[in-house]
Design an enzyme around this catalytic site. Structure first.
Site, PDB file in Angstrom:
ATOM      1  N   LYS A   9       0.745  -1.378   0.034  1.00 12.71           N
ATOM      2  CA  LYS A   9       0.075   0.020   0.068  1.00 12.71           C
ATOM      3  C   LYS A   9       1.123   1.226  -0.043  1.00 12.71           C
ATOM      4  CE  LYS A   9       0.590   1.602   4.567  1.00 12.71           C
ATOM      5  NZ  LYS A   9       1.763   2.551   4.312  1.00 12.71           N
ATOM      6  N   ASP A 140      -1.971  -1.550  10.436  1.00  9.43           N
ATOM      7  CA  ASP A 140      -2.261  -1.472   8.670  1.00  9.43           C
ATOM      8  C   ASP A 140      -2.586  -2.631   8.397  1.00  9.43           C
ATOM      9  OD1 ASP A 140      -1.355   1.218   8.594  1.00  9.43           O
ATOM     10  OD2 ASP A 140       0.584   0.550   7.838  1.00  9.43           O
TER      11      ASP A 140
HETATM   12  O1  C5P Z   1       0.566  -1.098  14.615  1.00 11.27           O
HETATM   13  P1  C5P Z   1       2.161  -1.274  14.370  1.00 11.27           P
HETATM   14  O2  C5P Z   1       2.708  -2.271  14.776  1.00 11.27           O
HETATM   15  O3  C5P Z   1       1.986  -1.271  12.721  1.00 11.27           O
HETATM   16  O4  C5P Z   1       2.533   0.128  14.656  1.00 11.27           O
HETATM   17  C1  C5P Z   1       4.105   0.362  14.624  1.00 11.27           C
HETATM   18  C2  C5P Z   1       4.339   1.516  15.559  1.00 11.27           C
HETATM   19  O5  C5P Z   1       3.991   2.696  14.918  1.00 11.27           O
HETATM   20  C3  C5P Z   1       3.780   1.375  17.078  1.00 11.27           C
HETATM   21  O6  C5P Z   1       4.458   0.609  17.755  1.00 11.27           O
HETATM   22  C4  C5P Z   1       3.700   2.716  17.211  1.00 11.27           C
HETATM   23  O7  C5P Z   1       4.879   3.350  17.748  1.00 11.27           O
HETATM   24  C5  C5P Z   1       3.562   3.350  16.074  1.00 11.27           C
HETATM   25  N1  C5P Z   1       2.145   3.763  15.821  1.00 11.27           N
HETATM   26  C6  C5P Z   1       1.409   4.761  16.442  1.00 11.27           C
HETATM   27  N2  C5P Z   1       0.296   5.264  16.295  1.00 11.27           N
HETATM   28  C7  C5P Z   1      -0.479   4.597  15.102  1.00 11.27           C
HETATM   29  C8  C5P Z   1       0.158   3.620  14.412  1.00 11.27           C
HETATM   30  C9  C5P Z   1       1.432   3.137  14.584  1.00 11.27           C
HETATM   31  O8  C5P Z   1       2.139   5.595  17.172  1.00 11.27           O
HETATM   32  N3  C5P Z   1      -1.665   4.804  14.872  1.00 11.27           N
END
Ligand code: C5P
Length: 313
Positions: A9, A140
């Protein structure tokens, strides 16, 4: 045995609107699938453990840290009866999406693993059920299941699918040796711009709801390429571009390349340019490559797609 295609994406829009009690950020994003895809083959492993086979050098030595493995482990935990009936799965991963690039490559693989095991174990899970499992693995991942074009709010896991934009080609460029950590990007944003977004949960919710009808969504709905190009946005550029001169240079090179619009995707460091035709995409790639003169710069030419995880033909 079955083979699934897992599209990457890009973010057409990423705005950080507020703070969340869980430490994440409240986002409004417009997520868009692109045809650049990984390919995953699923089979029964003849044992009680899952196996991930991938020859990509940069994926790390420990396959249990991979999101594919984590997704398979989650399915085994949530569906113990099916797991004891069918046993573990072997996943062959053909990695084409660059890693740690802001393109949700790992998320797409995890989404494919949920879909693959759903089929292999005859679980009959619906899209909302798969999305709920996906949200437990990463922000995501729910989007990657169905793919296409969506407004994503909350952590990024709440999805409103919208009409696909007009057909466009995409040139992606990334320094092969540069990876940006997503937690680092958000943490740095919080340190530098924390006062610019909201802290009160009620205000955050009402602002996020208003942003649904943003100009970019209107442009996509109308199919207006020029309007769409004018409204791409990514808050994380504010921290990644100053920290990485190479990414800023790449962004500048795309800006004068003839692409109709350019932006960094997600937490970067991939920069993309949108183009009206394949011919224009090839020319944009040529112009950016000539300006950058960097043998470590990787290029990919692809298209927007309306597809998420799907069976390989
Ligand atoms: O959810 P995911 O593991 O992809 O997110 C990776 C990192 O990105 C999280 O650990 C966080 O530090 C940051 N993040 C965030 N707010 C979001 C999505 C991700 O702070 N809405």
């Amino acid at each position: 045995m079955l083979t699934l295609i897992a599209p990457a994406k890009i973010n057409l829009y990423l705005e950080i609107v507020g703070d969340r009690p869980d430490g994440f950020h409240e986002l409004v994003m417009i997520l868009q699938s692109i045809a650049l895809s990984d390919r995953l083959t699923f089979d029964f492993s003849d044992s009680a453990s899952h196996q991930l086979v991938c020859d990509h050098a940069e994926l790390g030595d420990d396959p249990t840290q991979n999101l594919v493995y984590k997704a398979a482990t989650l399915m085994a935990k949530v569906f113990p009866t099916a797991f004891s009936k069918y046993g573990g799965v072997t996943v062959h991963l053909e990695k084409n999406i660059p890693i740690a690039a802001g393109l949700a490559g790992g998320s797409a693989d995890a989404a494919a693993t949920l879909v693959g095991i759903n089929l292999l174990w005859h679980l009959g899970l619906t899209q909302p059920e798969l999305e709920e499992l996906a949200a437990q693995l990463g922000s995501d991942i729910p989007f990657c299941v169905a793919g296409g074009t969506a407004i994503a709010t909350g952590r990024g896991e709440k999805l409103d699918f919208i009409k696909n934009p007009p057909s466009l080609w995409v040139v992606l460029a990334k320094h092969r040796k540069l990876a940006v950590s997503t937690p680092w990007a958000y943490k740095t944003y919080r340190q530098q711009f924390g006062e610019t977004y909201l802290n009160d949960p009620a205000q955050v919710r009402s602002r996020a709801a208003r942003l649904h009808s943003g100009p970019l969504v209107n442009a996509i709905t109308k199919g207006d390429r020029a309007e769409l190009a004018a409204h791409l946005y990514n808050d994380l550029e504010k921290v990644v571009l100053p920290a990485h001169a190479q990414v800023q240079q790449l962004r500048d090179a795309f800006g004068t390349s003839g692409a109709i619009a350019t932006m960094m995707s997600g937490s970067g460091p991939t920069v993309f340019g949108l183009c009206e035709s394949e011919l224009q995409a090839q020319e944009v790639k040529r112009v950016v490559a000539a300006q950058m003169h960097d043998p470590n710069l990787g290029f990919w030419i692809t298209r927007l797609t309306s597809q998420g995880i799907h069976l390989a033909l």
